[in-house]
Design a protein around this motif. Structure first.
Motif, mmCIF file in Angstrom:
data_model
loop_
_atom_site.group_PDB
_atom_site.id
_atom_site.type_symbol
_atom_site.label_atom_id
_atom_site.label_comp_id
_atom_site.label_asym_id
_atom_site.label_seq_id
_atom_site.Cartn_x
_atom_site.Cartn_y
_atom_site.Cartn_z
ATOM 1 N N LYS A 75 0.842 -1.188 0.000
ATOM 2 C CA LYS A 75 0.000 0.000 0.000
ATOM 3 C C LYS A 75 0.878 1.238 0.000
ATOM 4 O O LYS A 75 1.981 1.235 0.550
ATOM 5 N N LYS A 78 -0.039 6.973 3.309
ATOM 6 C CA LYS A 78 -1.390 7.483 3.568
ATOM 7 C C LYS A 78 -1.534 8.930 3.116
ATOM 8 O O LYS A 78 -0.670 9.768 3.363
ATOM 9 N N HIS A 96 -6.590 7.747 3.238
ATOM 10 C CA HIS A 96 -6.732 6.782 2.150
ATOM 11 C C HIS A 96 -5.362 6.238 1.782
ATOM 12 O O HIS A 96 -4.398 6.990 1.658
ATOM 13 N N ARG A 97 -5.280 4.906 1.590
ATOM 14 C CA ARG A 97 -4.047 4.260 1.127
ATOM 15 C C ARG A 97 -4.371 3.428 -0.105
ATOM 16 O O ARG A 97 -5.202 2.524 -0.042
ATOM 17 N N ARG A 98 -3.701 3.733 -1.201
ATOM 18 C CA ARG A 98 -3.934 3.046 -2.469
ATOM 19 C C ARG A 98 -3.100 1.764 -2.520
ATOM 20 O O ARG A 98 -1.937 1.742 -2.114
#
Length: 139
Positions: A75, A78, A96-98
């Motif tokens: 991931k 953040k 949000h963490r992609r």
């Protein structure tokens, strides 16, 4: 274009275009099914270039590939989003963490045209490799 160290390619991957050379590290959105330690071959090559020549695909350059080693499935750092409505005593903090895949470019090259024509011809004629070689000598 000969395969050398100074060859670069523009590759389409997950809806994004990347300019890559040998040894580059590529951070892209998560590629499902790509396991760590495996090699994947990207065939959506849009452009291949070197100091002496450039090949532009319409839309892809035929017979060219980019091989990449999957180094990580992880991931991203953040990303925080802070919302405040002034004088309303209202605040919100959302993170949000992609999911990402880290690739290392190993090889940029051209597939041998003879192999491809052999396989197409062999599929049409349903010939084995030895039969194909015998037929080729006759021609």
């Amino acid at each position: 274009v000969r395969v050398k160290e100074d060859v670069f390619a523009v590759v389409g991957l997950s809806g994004t275009q990347y300019k890559v050379t040998k040894g580059d590290v590529l951070i892209t959105t998560k590629l499902p099914g790509a396991e760590v330690g495996t090699t994947i071959e990207l065939t959506d090559v849009l452009l291949v270039g070197s100091p002496s020549k450039t090949l532009i695909g319409r839309p892809n350059v035929p017979n060219w590939y980019v091989r990449c080693l999957v180094e990580q499935q992880t991931k991203e750092k953040k990303v925080l989003k802070f919302t405040k409505r002034r004088r309303k005593h209202s605040e919100r903090l959302v993170g949000h963490r992609r999911d990402i895949t880290v690739l290392r470019v190993g090889d940029i090259g051209e597939k041998a045209a003879a192999e491809e024509t052999m396989s197409k011809y062999a599929q049409e004629q349903r010939l084995s490799r030895e039969q194909f070689k015998k037929d080729k000598k006759k021609r």
